[in-house]
Design an enzyme around this catalytic site. Structure first.
Site, PDB file in Angstrom:
ATOM      1  N   SER A  73      36.206  43.086  34.285  1.00 35.28           N
ATOM      2  CA  SER A  73      36.854  41.625  34.132  1.00 35.28           C
ATOM      3  C   SER A  73      35.914  40.925  33.269  1.00 35.28           C
ATOM      4  O   SER A  73      35.644  41.189  32.064  1.00 35.28           O
ATOM      5  CB  SER A  73      36.994  41.025  35.580  1.00 35.28           C
ATOM      6  OG  SER A  73      37.672  39.758  35.513  1.00 35.28           O
ATOM      7  N   GLU A  93      52.300  32.472  27.584  1.00 35.78           N
ATOM      8  CA  GLU A  93      52.997  31.446  26.941  1.00 35.78           C
ATOM      9  C   GLU A  93      53.302  32.003  25.524  1.00 35.78           C
ATOM     10  O   GLU A  93      52.406  32.878  25.005  1.00 35.78           O
ATOM     11  CB  GLU A  93      51.927  30.175  26.775  1.00 35.78           C
ATOM     12  CG  GLU A  93      51.854  29.354  27.957  1.00 35.78           C
ATOM     13  CD  GLU A  93      51.347  27.995  27.607  1.00 35.78           C
ATOM     14  OE1 GLU A  93      51.133  27.630  26.498  1.00 35.78           O
ATOM     15  OE2 GLU A  93      51.327  27.059  28.764  1.00 35.78           O
ATOM     16  N   HIS A 102      42.478  41.917  32.604  1.00 37.86           N
ATOM     17  CA  HIS A 102      43.842  41.877  33.414  1.00 37.86           C
ATOM     18  C   HIS A 102      44.895  41.713  32.486  1.00 37.86           C
ATOM     19  O   HIS A 102      45.775  40.723  32.665  1.00 37.86           O
ATOM     20  CB  HIS A 102      43.539  40.465  34.299  1.00 37.86           C
ATOM     21  CG  HIS A 102      42.610  40.456  35.253  1.00 37.86           C
ATOM     22  ND1 HIS A 102      42.508  40.869  36.378  1.00 37.86           N
ATOM     23  CD2 HIS A 102      41.186  39.955  35.062  1.00 37.86           C
ATOM     24  CE1 HIS A 102      41.288  40.858  37.019  1.00 37.86           C
ATOM     25  NE2 HIS A 102      40.593  39.953  36.091  1.00 37.86           N
TER      26      HIS A 102
END
Lengths: 269, 269
Positions: free
Chosen positions: A118, A136, A160
């Site tokens: 991560s 978005e 992710h």
């Protein structure tokens, strides 16, 4: 580099453990997380279970901590160095320019396994993705980046990736420098980059590779902040476990699985 | 075709209204939604506000409803036909093979404006995307498709595209037939497809176009269901308002904005 949420005692961490030579330790850096002790306990148990008996905690929390002589020695002797997840800015803002960072680079040069999940994956690249809008429309200038640890050149890493719908923020990053390769890593998925710059994919998801060198990317000037992106054609690969990709030549190198990649791209494009 | 959540009295619906000739009505089909009356009231007010005084409600809910002679007449006389959002399977399962569908196709042939938002956009293509995992790694065979209304050939349309992280389900669809173009439409964003097969982008987000013809797509056989995708290079464009894309030639045609698209794709790929 792991996209987050890897299986605790699964194939990915096992491969990392395999890269650590017998008798050597893993140094675990918990800079990114707000719960360093819990993260250390967890990874120590996981790595022990996977055959690496010694995991040493580098519990640095401030820039001052990153000059500690014992910590430098741990980094110098480690067979593997692993960064937990959390906030990648806590890694670069605390570690950058300290004796710990120098020791990390020396360890990389001598061939120690350097890994992270991560935030710990994002931090590896020369320029690090800090934030931007997930899920978005692609907009210019809405992605935030800063200098990373610089162990991986000419690439920006996001994690992710599928789970948080991040392709547009990675495209926004590439629009600002199409020479940089985009590497989006799903959860429980990892890329293993070898010294020869070939990367191998591990884990249960896919890695999305984006090459915008051949693309028009439009007006990336300051004047165009927050307008929708206009770009293409960007070359996209989805690569699962077992795939290989040459970062230098920018092509999938697992030729049995990619027989078509040398074929002509349709002329009409 | 609108990606959902368009501004109620914004540019997209205004453009649809402009395509309706003076004196002609819009026929509004509310098949997809569970609240047909409320949807009709809302769109009637919006279109009236945008200069189309007559909006006629085709409140079909069953296959039997879709033979109604008055409804057929409304579709035959309409200058525009608009599908609301909801569940796209309610559109195809109720309308498919009925006199209403015949009337819709005749209206399309005579040049009436045919539009839809969300489910109403997905339903337009020959093969319609029904469902699949959002925000997950790309996996084979996890995307569900069925025959659509067939007004748009050789393309599969997905909507709420950036907002729901849907690129991987669209890639999974293309892996099953790389000859099909993938069109992912963000919310408050639309594509206007002209009779000459050029499409224009409207609205505040972007449209993601994916062309997998030049890509290796791997083993798409039934045996390979639910394994991660291995594919690439897929050509990707992000297209904002004002962009144009030729569906036949599969290239951006707004040349001022895409000067680079004719340049060589790097040979190493």
């Amino acid at each position: 580099m792991i996209g987050g949420h890897e299986e605790p005692r699964g194939e990915i961490l096992a491969r990392f453990g395999d890269m650590v030579q017998k008798g050597q330790a893993i140094a675990l850096l918990t800079l990114a997380t707000e719960e360093p002790q819990a993260a250390f306990q967890r990874y120590r148990e996981n790595f022990r279970h996977l055959g690496v008996p010694v995991v040493r905690h580098i519990d640095a929390r401030t820039r001052e901590d990153c000059s500690d002589e014992q910590g430098v020695r741990i980094l110098e002797e480690a067979g593997g160095i692993f960064f937990t997840g959390g906030d990648q800015l806590r890694i670069t803002s605390v570690l950058g320019g300290t004796p710990y960072e120098d020791a990390l680079r020396r360890a990389h040069l001598r061939g120690a396994a350097i890994g992270g999940t991560s935030a710990g994956a994002s931090a590896m690249s020369a320029t690090m993705l800090v934030g931007g809008a997930d899920e978005e429309s692609a907009r210019r200038g809405t992605v935030r980046m800063c200098p990373g640890l610089g162990l991986l050149r000419d690439a920006v890493v996001d994690q992710h990736f599928a789970q948080r719908g991040r392709i547009n923020r990675l495209l926004a990053a590439l629009a600002q420098n199409p020479g940089t390769l985009g590497i989006g890593i799903d959860e429980d998925t990892a890329v293993l980059v070898r010294p020869d710059e070939e990367m191998e994919i591990l884990g249960s998801g896919t890695v999305t590779v984006l090459d915008a060198r051949g693309a028009y990317v439009g007006d990336a000037s300051e004047a165009a902040v927050d307008v929708p992106l206009r770009l293409g054609p960007v070359a996209l690969w989805a690569l699962p476990q077992g795939s290989r990709f040459d970062l230098g030549r920018r092509m999938a190198t697992h030729n049995d699985a990619f027989p078509g990649q040398h074929s002509e791209v349709p002329a009409s494009r």
